[in-house]
Design a protein around this motif. Structure first.
Motif, PDB file in Angstrom:
ATOM      1  N   GLU A 633      -8.232 -10.808  -1.914  1.00 17.70           N
ATOM      2  CA  GLU A 633      -7.585  -9.510  -2.074  1.00 17.70           C
ATOM      3  C   GLU A 633      -6.111  -9.734  -2.391  1.00 17.70           C
ATOM      4  OE1 GLU A 633      -8.701  -6.297   0.571  1.00 17.70           O
ATOM      5  OE2 GLU A 633     -10.202  -7.591   1.543  1.00 17.70           O
ATOM      6  N   LEU A 634      -5.585  -8.892  -3.273  1.00 16.70           N
ATOM      7  CA  LEU A 634      -4.188  -8.977  -3.706  1.00 16.70           C
ATOM      8  C   LEU A 634      -3.637  -7.564  -3.816  1.00 16.70           C
ATOM      9  CD1 LEU A 634      -1.718 -10.523  -4.901  1.00 16.70           C
ATOM     10  CD2 LEU A 634      -2.813 -10.228  -7.146  1.00 16.70           C
ATOM     11  N   TYR A 635      -2.468  -7.330  -3.203  1.00 16.36           N
ATOM     12  CA  TYR A 635      -1.886  -5.987  -3.209  1.00 16.36           C
ATOM     13  C   TYR A 635      -0.407  -6.042  -3.584  1.00 16.36           C
ATOM     14  CZ  TYR A 635      -6.175  -4.788  -0.821  1.00 16.36           C
ATOM     15  OH  TYR A 635      -7.507  -4.633  -0.512  1.00 16.36           O
ATOM     16  N   ASP A 636      -0.021  -5.073  -4.386  1.00 17.53           N
ATOM     17  CA  ASP A 636       1.382  -4.837  -4.707  1.00 17.53           C
ATOM     18  C   ASP A 636       1.879  -3.770  -3.734  1.00 17.53           C
ATOM     19  OD1 ASP A 636       3.846  -4.129  -5.670  1.00 17.53           O
ATOM     20  OD2 ASP A 636       3.195  -3.788  -7.738  1.00 17.53           O
ATOM     21  N   ALA A 639       4.125  -0.737  -4.876  1.00 16.18           N
ATOM     22  CA  ALA A 639       3.449   0.389  -5.520  1.00 16.18           C
ATOM     23  C   ALA A 639       2.321   0.951  -4.667  1.00 16.18           C
ATOM     24  CB  ALA A 639       2.894  -0.059  -6.878  1.00 16.18           C
ATOM     25  N   ASP A 640       1.795   0.150  -3.762  1.00 16.91           N
ATOM     26  CA  ASP A 640       0.581   0.502  -3.018  1.00 16.91           C
ATOM     27  C   ASP A 640       0.734   0.098  -1.545  1.00 16.91           C
ATOM     28  OD1 ASP A 640      -2.070   1.059  -2.289  1.00 16.91           O
ATOM     29  OD2 ASP A 640      -2.837  -0.846  -3.093  1.00 16.91           O
ATOM     30  N   PRO A 641       1.616   0.768  -0.798  1.00 19.99           N
ATOM     31  CA  PRO A 641       1.893   0.342   0.584  1.00 19.99           C
ATOM     32  C   PRO A 641       0.695   0.449   1.515  1.00 19.99           C
ATOM     33  CG  PRO A 641       2.911   2.461   0.122  1.00 19.99           C
ATOM     34  CD  PRO A 641       2.412   1.945  -1.187  1.00 19.99           C
ATOM     35  N   TYR A 642      -0.298   1.263   1.162  1.00 23.13           N
ATOM     36  CA  TYR A 642      -1.468   1.416   2.033  1.00 23.13           C
ATOM     37  C   TYR A 642      -2.630   0.512   1.626  1.00 23.13           C
ATOM     38  CZ  TYR A 642       0.776   5.368   4.313  1.00 23.13           C
ATOM     39  OH  TYR A 642       1.640   6.157   5.034  1.00 23.13           O
ATOM     40  N   GLU A 643      -2.390  -0.387   0.672  1.00 25.32           N
ATOM     41  CA  GLU A 643      -3.365  -1.411   0.285  1.00 25.32           C
ATOM     42  C   GLU A 643      -4.725  -0.816  -0.092  1.00 25.32           C
ATOM     43  OE1 GLU A 643      -2.251  -5.192   2.961  1.00 25.32           O
ATOM     44  OE2 GLU A 643      -2.346  -3.339   4.118  1.00 25.32           O
ATOM     45  N   GLN A 644      -4.694   0.033  -1.069  1.00 24.56           N
ATOM     46  CA  GLN A 644      -5.918   0.685  -1.534  1.00 24.56           C
ATOM     47  C   GLN A 644      -6.408   0.139  -2.877  1.00 24.56           C
ATOM     48  OE1 GLN A 644      -7.482   3.473   0.477  1.00 24.56           O
ATOM     49  NE2 GLN A 644      -6.260   2.047   1.710  1.00 24.56           N
ATOM     50  N   ASN A 645      -5.554  -0.558  -3.614  1.00 21.07           N
ATOM     51  CA  ASN A 645      -5.889  -0.999  -4.971  1.00 21.07           C
ATOM     52  C   ASN A 645      -5.842  -2.518  -5.040  1.00 21.07           C
ATOM     53  OD1 ASN A 645      -6.351  -1.128  -7.716  1.00 21.07           O
ATOM     54  ND2 ASN A 645      -4.222  -0.657  -8.272  1.00 21.07           N
ATOM     55  N   ASN A 646      -6.997  -3.162  -4.887  1.00 14.33           N
ATOM     56  CA  ASN A 646      -7.095  -4.614  -4.936  1.00 14.33           C
ATOM     57  C   ASN A 646      -6.890  -5.092  -6.373  1.00 14.33           C
ATOM     58  OD1 ASN A 646      -7.638  -7.314  -4.603  1.00 14.33           O
ATOM     59  ND2 ASN A 646      -9.749  -7.043  -3.919  1.00 14.33           N
ATOM     60  N   LEU A 647      -5.873  -5.908  -6.606  1.00 13.12           N
ATOM     61  CA  LEU A 647      -5.494  -6.345  -7.956  1.00 13.12           C
ATOM     62  C   LEU A 647      -6.071  -7.703  -8.325  1.00 13.12           C
ATOM     63  CD1 LEU A 647      -1.705  -5.391  -7.659  1.00 13.12           C
ATOM     64  CD2 LEU A 647      -3.513  -4.064  -8.790  1.00 13.12           C
ATOM     65  N   ILE A 648      -7.037  -8.170  -7.562  1.00 13.61           N
ATOM     66  CA  ILE A 648      -7.493  -9.539  -7.737  1.00 13.61           C
ATOM     67  C   ILE A 648      -8.053  -9.794  -9.137  1.00 13.61           C
ATOM     68  CG2 ILE A 648      -9.904  -9.358  -6.960  1.00 13.61           C
ATOM     69  CD1 ILE A 648      -7.330 -11.953  -5.753  1.00 13.61           C
ATOM     70  N   ASN A 650      -7.115  -7.949 -11.871  1.00 12.21           N
ATOM     71  CA  ASN A 650      -6.210  -7.346 -12.854  1.00 12.21           C
ATOM     72  C   ASN A 650      -5.460  -8.455 -13.584  1.00 12.21           C
ATOM     73  OD1 ASN A 650      -4.037  -6.071 -14.181  1.00 12.21           O
ATOM     74  ND2 ASN A 650      -4.035  -4.387 -12.698  1.00 12.21           N
ATOM     75  N   PRO A 651      -5.681  -8.620 -14.894  1.00 15.99           N
ATOM     76  CA  PRO A 651      -5.040  -9.724 -15.624  1.00 15.99           C
ATOM     77  C   PRO A 651      -3.519  -9.640 -15.636  1.00 15.99           C
ATOM     78  CG  PRO A 651      -6.098  -8.183 -17.133  1.00 15.99           C
ATOM     79  CD  PRO A 651      -6.538  -7.799 -15.768  1.00 15.99           C
TER      80      PRO A 651
END
Length: 673
Positions: A633-636, A639-648, A650-651
């Motif tokens: 799992e990877l989070y920004d 932009a996403d303090p509640y960790e809802q959008n896993n960027l793993i 995302n290129p």
């Protein structure tokens, strides 16, 4: 009481040839009754020039060897050689070759069996251990204490003018059997040495008092100083307003036992490996705990105290813990001092369970009431609150303050079971506990109020602490550290308790108030540097003016506290780990016959959610490294303090991912060096 001098019968060695040596023998009716040869309060462990480790050439029974130098002559039974041992000997390592001015022993005639002793004292200046062949040592004196009817007896070899007896590193007491045939020994040993220039400089510095306040399961954003408006923590907030509040502090591990071990020792979970579940359920050996902050502070003369939930697996359990604390209350059990009337009254059996936090506050105040003037102290208070939310955990007068209070609901609170989490976390207890306890708005609100109640009760103890320190006149030389052992999800992410590496579990409330800085007008600083719970122990030692032992992997935060830290060399990321597995914990409770085999089965069946990861100021990366294939799992967090959008996948973040993978491996390697 009788006091007399007996000249040592032995011919003195060359090292003593120029000295007027004698053996001073004194008896007393109580352990505090010695006028000339008073029992020292404790040994000096672990510091340069202060090594005082004792070994024996035969197995001993009863209390551990450390009892010989713990300053508690009338409290302990003593390590005793068994019947038939005719050459029992004890050896003390001074840590380096040092000028010795006195060698003293005290005995306690318990039940008429252990009073007078005959012994021979030896010394060696060897830089490495000479072993147990006494021909490798220099005989310094033969001693016969006589006075078999004395309750307490002491004998001290010394120069009559207080000069050096010679330079030694190793001192040996070879004990002759007592008249009753039991080969025993004195129950206190002490070697006095001339201080080095470093030790003189150390002694000249005024040491600050340190109070370490630790709560249980208190999430960082349940304090007013971290932005909450529906809670009441005015006294904790005042510490932050007058001290330093850390905005980017994170737990190295977020479950109680390993987290507490990390804070005591300054070591990461993968290093100390002391937690609940195999293979990370190691007991911490005494030799390693000698490098903990209470051991180091006690070793240089601090009065050390502990009250509350000890919560770590230490070799010898609570009995061993008393070697490191002059005042020790474990749970509701006052252990040291054992006969203190104040503690007995505080922990009387008729006191209700809902006063659990008040009891710890009372014991905290009792420690301060009994504090000797002029001696620095380090007091650690470990509250059970804010964990648990039964009626028996709530102090009734404080419950009323939050009746009907509408509590804040975070944006990532999940009603019902979360469908966003990896299915792997269905094996995590946080998932099913959320469904049972916080998955409806009503249950969420009820428990949120109850955690707020407990937070307020803790806050009132902080108020009592500050008032007492001010009353004692020591506030301007006292450091107060406030934190918790881990966070709590409380429905965020669809989880209930902790351990998993999302923010609600891993972000740490950390406040450091330094009365010395406040007295100089330095108030109200917030620090956004990346810090870890592994930094607590090295920071405590540094603030006390001690060197940080190499075993500690955390770093000293004192430069951040006083604003002198060169931020160009400060870390930009922290390591986070979780090795707790509920299935193994439950199996252990049920006495599963093959825990290692079960562990292998869990990994092979992809039920392990052990995790490693890294947190930077902007990003968080972690991996369930025992899953096949590895789940990541990877989070920004910007932009996403509640960790809802896993960027793993995302290129656009491929380079960030590669960097954080590498950084995780680097930090894991550094943690276990």
């Amino acid at each position: 009481m009788k006091n007399y001098i007996m000249i040592a019968a032995a011919t003195m060695c060359a090292a003593l040839a120029q000295a007027e040596t004698s053996v001073v023998i004194e008896s007393a009716s109580s352990s505090s009754g010695f006028k000339q040869l008073t029992v020292p309060p404790s040994a000096h462990y672990g510091q340069p020039g202060f090594g005082r480790k004792v070994t024996a050439n035969h197995a001993t029974s009863n209390d551990p060897l450390r009892v010989l130098i713990d300053g508690k002559l009338d409290e302990d039974f003593g390590p005793i050689f068994g019947n038939g041992v005719n050459d029992g000997a004890y050896k003390m390592d001074l840590g380096s070759v040092r000028p010795v001015t006195a060698i003293t022993s005290w005995s306690h005639n318990q039940a008429g069996r252990r009073g007078a002793q005959k012994l021979t004292i030896y010394g060696s200046a060897a830089t490495t251990n000479p072993g147990w062949d006494l021909s490798a040592y220099t005989e310094l004196a033969k001693v016969d204490t006589g006075a078999p009817d004395a309750t307490f007896t002491a004998a001290s070899l010394r120069d009559s003018d207080g000069a050096s007896l010679g330079h030694f590193r190793w001192i040996v007491w070879a004990v002759s059997p007592s008249a009753a045939g039991e080969n025993t020994a004195y129950q206190e040993f002490s070697v006095a040495t001339e201080p080095t220039a470093e030790e003189r400089a150390f002694a000249a510095i005024k040491r600050p008092n340190i109070v370490f306040l630790l709560t249980d399961d208190q999430r960082w954003d349940t304090l007013g100083c971290y932005g909450r408006t529906d809670v009441r923590t005015p006294n904790i907030d005042q510490l932050a307003a007058q001290g330093v509040a850390f905005d980017n502090a994170f737990y190295a591990v977020a479950i109680c036992m390993p987290s507490r071990a990390t804070m005591f020792t300054g070591r990461y979970f993968s290093d100390h490996r002391s937690g609940f579940t195999y293979p990370y359920n190691r007991t911490i050996p005494r030799e390693e705990f000698d490098d903990s902050y209470p051991a180091r502070l006690k070793g240089v003369g601090y009065r050390t105290g502990f009250v509350g939930k000890f919560g770590i697996r230490l070799e010898g359990s609570n009995r061993s813990a008393t070697d490191y604390f002059d005042y020790f209350v474990s749970g509701n059990n006052p252990i040291v001092p054992k006969d203190d009337p104040g503690l007995k009254h505080i922990y009387r059996k008729d006191r209700p369970a809902n006063e659990r936090t008040l009891k710890k506050g009372d014991a905290m105040i009792r420690f301060l009431e009994t504090q000797p003037e002029g001696q620095p102290f380090c007091l650690s208070i470990s509250f059970d609150a804010v964990k648990n939310d039964r009626d028996s955990d709530m102090y009734p007068p404080h419950v009323a303050l939050f009746e009907g209070q509408e509590m804040w609901v975070p944006d990532n609170w999940v009603e019902g079971k979360s469908e966003r989490l990896p299915k792997l976390l269905d094996h995590c207890r946080g998932t099913y506990l959320h469904v049972a306890r916080t998955s409806t708005p009503e249950e969420y609100q009820r428990r949120a109020r109850r955690f707020a109640v407990q937070g307020y009760t803790v806050d009132k103890q902080v108020e009592r602490l500050v008032n007492k320190l001010e009353e004692m006149g020591v506030m301007d030389n006292t450091i107060i550290i406030y934190t918790s052992d881990n966070g709590r999800f409380h429905g965020s992410q669809g989880l209930f308790d902790k351990a998993i590496l999302y923010e609600e579990s891993m972000k740490e409330p950390l406040i450091v108030f330094d009365g010395r800085a406040s007295a100089n007008g330095q108030r109200g600083t917030r620090v956004d540097a990346m810090v870890s719970s592994a930094d607590v122990a090295p920071t405590i030692l540094s603030l006390a003016g001690l060197k940080v032992p190499s075993r500690m992997k955390g770093v000293d935060l004192s430069g951040l506290l006083d604003g002198t830290q060169d931020m160009s060399v400060w870390r930009d990321s922290v390591l986070m780990e979780n090795f707790f597995i509920q299935e193994i914990h439950s199996a252990g409770v049920k006495k599963h016959p093959d825990i290692p085999g079960l562990n292998d089965e869990i990994i092979a069946g992809n039920r392990s959610y052990r995790t490693q990861g890294v947190r930077t100021e902007r990003f968080k990366y972690f991996k369930y490294h025992e899953h096949t294939p590895v789940i990541e799992e990877l989070y920004d967090l910007e932009a996403d303090p509640y960790e809802q959008n896993n960027l793993i996948n995302n290129p656009e973040f491929a380079s960030v991912l590669a960097d954080l993978r590498e950084r995780t491996d680097e930090l894991m390697s550094a943690a276990t060096k």
